[in-house]
Design an enzyme around this catalytic site. Structure first.
Site, PDB file in Angstrom:
ATOM      1  N   ARG A  23      11.383  -6.337   4.356  1.00 51.79           N
ATOM      2  CA  ARG A  23      11.138  -5.308   4.672  1.00 51.79           C
ATOM      3  C   ARG A  23      12.184  -4.537   5.482  1.00 51.79           C
ATOM      4  O   ARG A  23      12.413  -5.050   6.524  1.00 51.79           O
ATOM      5  CB  ARG A  23       9.887  -5.157   4.839  1.00 51.79           C
ATOM      6  CG  ARG A  23       9.457  -3.514   4.891  1.00 51.79           C
ATOM      7  CD  ARG A  23       7.768  -3.326   4.926  1.00 51.79           C
ATOM      8  NE  ARG A  23       7.089  -3.630   5.982  1.00 51.79           N
ATOM      9  CZ  ARG A  23       5.786  -3.315   6.125  1.00 51.79           C
ATOM     10  NH1 ARG A  23       5.056  -2.757   5.053  1.00 51.79           N
ATOM     11  NH2 ARG A  23       5.121  -3.616   7.086  1.00 51.79           N
ATOM     12  N   ARG A  83      -9.274   0.470   9.024  1.00 51.54           N
ATOM     13  CA  ARG A  83      -8.865  -1.001   9.205  1.00 51.54           C
ATOM     14  C   ARG A  83      -9.883  -1.680  10.038  1.00 51.54           C
ATOM     15  O   ARG A  83      -9.652  -2.761  10.106  1.00 51.54           O
ATOM     16  CB  ARG A  83      -7.636  -0.841   9.909  1.00 51.54           C
ATOM     17  CG  ARG A  83      -6.259  -1.001   9.185  1.00 51.54           C
ATOM     18  CD  ARG A  83      -5.357  -1.126  10.178  1.00 51.54           C
ATOM     19  NE  ARG A  83      -4.002  -1.795   9.668  1.00 51.54           N
ATOM     20  CZ  ARG A  83      -3.036  -1.163   9.305  1.00 51.54           C
ATOM     21  NH1 ARG A  83      -2.947   0.146   9.007  1.00 51.54           N
ATOM     22  NH2 ARG A  83      -1.889  -1.685   9.034  1.00 51.54           N
ATOM     23  N   ARG A 143      -0.393 -10.416  12.473  1.00 50.25           N
ATOM     24  CA  ARG A 143      -1.227  -9.418  11.759  1.00 50.25           C
ATOM     25  C   ARG A 143      -2.254  -9.917  10.632  1.00 50.25           C
ATOM     26  O   ARG A 143      -3.078  -8.931  10.402  1.00 50.25           O
ATOM     27  CB  ARG A 143       0.106  -8.406  11.379  1.00 50.25           C
ATOM     28  CG  ARG A 143       0.709  -7.546  12.507  1.00 50.25           C
ATOM     29  CD  ARG A 143       2.020  -6.912  12.092  1.00 50.25           C
ATOM     30  NE  ARG A 143       1.592  -5.886  11.284  1.00 50.25           N
ATOM     31  CZ  ARG A 143       2.854  -5.341  10.375  1.00 50.25           C
ATOM     32  NH1 ARG A 143       3.970  -5.798  10.468  1.00 50.25           N
ATOM     33  NH2 ARG A 143       2.476  -4.241   9.581  1.00 50.25           N
ATOM     34  N   ARG A 199      11.521  -3.512  11.129  1.00 47.80           N
ATOM     35  CA  ARG A 199      10.459  -2.965  12.044  1.00 47.80           C
ATOM     36  C   ARG A 199      10.029  -3.905  12.962  1.00 47.80           C
ATOM     37  O   ARG A 199       9.866  -5.379  12.566  1.00 47.80           O
ATOM     38  CB  ARG A 199       9.134  -2.595  11.391  1.00 47.80           C
ATOM     39  CG  ARG A 199       8.938  -1.137  11.481  1.00 47.80           C
ATOM     40  CD  ARG A 199       7.797  -0.605  10.283  1.00 47.80           C
ATOM     41  NE  ARG A 199       6.808  -1.418  10.349  1.00 47.80           N
ATOM     42  CZ  ARG A 199       5.489  -1.139   9.866  1.00 47.80           C
ATOM     43  NH1 ARG A 199       5.866  -0.432   8.890  1.00 47.80           N
ATOM     44  NH2 ARG A 199       4.451  -1.760   9.806  1.00 47.80           N
ATOM     45  N   LYS A 203       0.838  -1.213  -0.052  1.00 45.94           N
ATOM     46  CA  LYS A 203      -0.065   0.155   0.040  1.00 45.94           C
ATOM     47  C   LYS A 203       1.033   1.283  -0.180  1.00 45.94           C
ATOM     48  O   LYS A 203       0.548   2.002  -0.638  1.00 45.94           O
ATOM     49  CB  LYS A 203      -1.073   0.130   1.382  1.00 45.94           C
ATOM     50  CG  LYS A 203      -1.950  -1.094   1.279  1.00 45.94           C
ATOM     51  CD  LYS A 203      -2.882  -0.836   2.392  1.00 45.94           C
ATOM     52  CE  LYS A 203      -2.388  -0.998   3.701  1.00 45.94           C
ATOM     53  NZ  LYS A 203      -1.850  -2.427   4.012  1.00 45.94           N
TER      54      LYS A 203
HETATM   55  P1  ADP Z   1       1.308  -1.996   7.441  1.00 43.64           P
HETATM   56  O1  ADP Z   1       0.897  -1.185   6.235  1.00 43.64           O
HETATM   57  O2  ADP Z   1       2.647  -2.792   7.228  1.00 43.64           O
HETATM   58  O3  ADP Z   1       0.369  -2.946   7.875  1.00 43.64           O
HETATM   59  P2  ADP Z   1       1.152   0.439   9.217  1.00 43.64           P
HETATM   60  O4  ADP Z   1       2.406   1.090   9.352  1.00 43.64           O
HETATM   61  O5  ADP Z   1      -0.250   0.666   8.410  1.00 43.64           O
HETATM   62  O6  ADP Z   1       1.765  -1.157   8.476  1.00 43.64           O
HETATM   63  O7  ADP Z   1       0.614  -0.053  10.470  1.00 43.64           O
HETATM   64  C1  ADP Z   1       1.521  -0.582  11.542  1.00 43.64           C
HETATM   65  C2  ADP Z   1       0.464  -0.646  12.801  1.00 43.64           C
HETATM   66  O8  ADP Z   1       0.139   0.557  13.122  1.00 43.64           O
HETATM   67  C3  ADP Z   1      -0.489  -1.639  12.732  1.00 43.64           C
HETATM   68  O9  ADP Z   1      -0.220  -2.715  13.075  1.00 43.64           O
HETATM   69  C4  ADP Z   1      -1.328  -0.813  13.984  1.00 43.64           C
HETATM   70  O10 ADP Z   1      -1.102  -1.558  15.202  1.00 43.64           O
HETATM   71  C5  ADP Z   1      -1.128   0.400  13.784  1.00 43.64           C
HETATM   72  N1  ADP Z   1      -2.278   1.113  13.138  1.00 43.64           N
HETATM   73  C6  ADP Z   1      -1.983   1.759  11.702  1.00 43.64           C
HETATM   74  N2  ADP Z   1      -2.963   2.168  11.342  1.00 43.64           N
HETATM   75  C7  ADP Z   1      -4.291   1.789  12.012  1.00 43.64           C
HETATM   76  C8  ADP Z   1      -5.565   1.855  11.985  1.00 43.64           C
HETATM   77  N3  ADP Z   1      -6.281   2.449  10.958  1.00 43.64           N
HETATM   78  N4  ADP Z   1      -6.162   1.358  12.929  1.00 43.64           N
HETATM   79  C9  ADP Z   1      -5.480   0.563  14.012  1.00 43.64           C
HETATM   80  N5  ADP Z   1      -4.233   0.513  14.101  1.00 43.64           N
HETATM   81  C10 ADP Z   1      -3.637   1.302  13.472  1.00 43.64           C
END
Ligand code: ADP
Ligand code: ZN
Length: 211
Positions: free
Chosen positions: A123, A88, A167, A156, A13
């Site tokens: 990554r 999400r 996840r 990370r 994404k």
């Molecule tokens: P990826 O795209 O690899 O899943 P992100 O950087 O988008 O990683 O998100 C990393 C973490 O940040 C998630 O696992 C969660 O803990 C938190 N997070 C990000 N966006 C949200 C969201 N919309 N709702 C809840 N938690 C979020």
């Protein structure tokens, strides 16, 4: 254009968001990046989110909803934006609707779980500025060094293999139902992730040019 990017963690994404952002000249809003920045700066929100993000669980809805509310109110969002990693959960999507944010499309990047696990292990992220890289698909000019700022590239914490499995599980249970949510609104678009990033980008841009 007001766009939501859906897809499993590691589906790409963020990378596609960069391409779309450049093409349409609109900002990308990544809740993950905003939360990680807060964490690094030791703000109250960052402290609240730390345990969740480190273990790969979702940060509570009220926290991310308030982040998005503030961010969307900023001037650069007036001509459109890309939401990367929000919503999400169904309540987060409902919050957007309640805020009267009219979305043009929700684009879901489809990548199999097997490929996700493979991708995540490669990554890397800059510990200074948060830029993402991949040891195979998006190499930095110099191994282990960020092109943008010279910072060190690290894995990370939530990209460790055990956490990735958790996840993915959360993705299927909690986030994937958003596809039906936006399908019911007539806004869902799906794009198959390709093995070459550039090929996915071509498909994404071609698909968006039709809406
Ligand atoms: P990826 O795209 O690899 O899943 P992100 O950087 O988008 O990683 O998100 C990393 C973490 O940040 C998630 O696992 C969660 O803990 C938190 N997070 C990000 N966006 C949200 C969201 N919309 N709702 C809840 N938690 C979020
Ligand atoms: Zn950097």
């Amino acid at each position: 254009m007001r766009l939501i990017l859906l897809g499993a963690p590691g589906a790409g994404k963020g990378t596609q968001a960069e391409v779309i952002s450049e093409k349409y000249n609109i900002p990308t809003i990544s809740t993950g990046n905003i939360i990680r920045a807060a964490l690094k700066n030791g703000t109250e929100m960052g402290l609240k989110a730390k345990a969740y993000i480190d273990s790969g669980r979702l940060v509570p809805d009220d926290v991310v909803i308030s982040i998005i509310k503030d961010r969307l109110a900023e001037a650069d969002c007036h001509n459109g934006f890309i939401l990367d990693g929000f919503p999400r959960t169904i309540p987060q999507a409902e919050a957007l609707d309640t805020m009267n944010v009219k979305i043009d499309a929700a684009l879901s990047l489809e990548v199999s779980d097997r490929d996700i696990v493979k991708r995540m292990s490669g990554r890397r992220v800059c510990e200074k500025c948060g830029c993402s890289y991949h040891i195979e698909y998006k190499k930095p000019t110099t191994d282990g060094v960020c092109d943008a700022c010279g910072g060190a590239l690290v894995i990370r914490k939530d990209d460790e293999p055990d956490t990735v499995i958790d996840r993915l599980d959360i993705y299927h249970k909690t986030t994937e139902p958003l596809k039906s949510y936006y399908k019911n609104q007539g806004k869902l678009i799906t794009v198959q992730g390709q093995s070459e990033v550039e090929d996915t980008s071509k498909l994404v841009l071609a698909t968006l040019s039709e809406i």
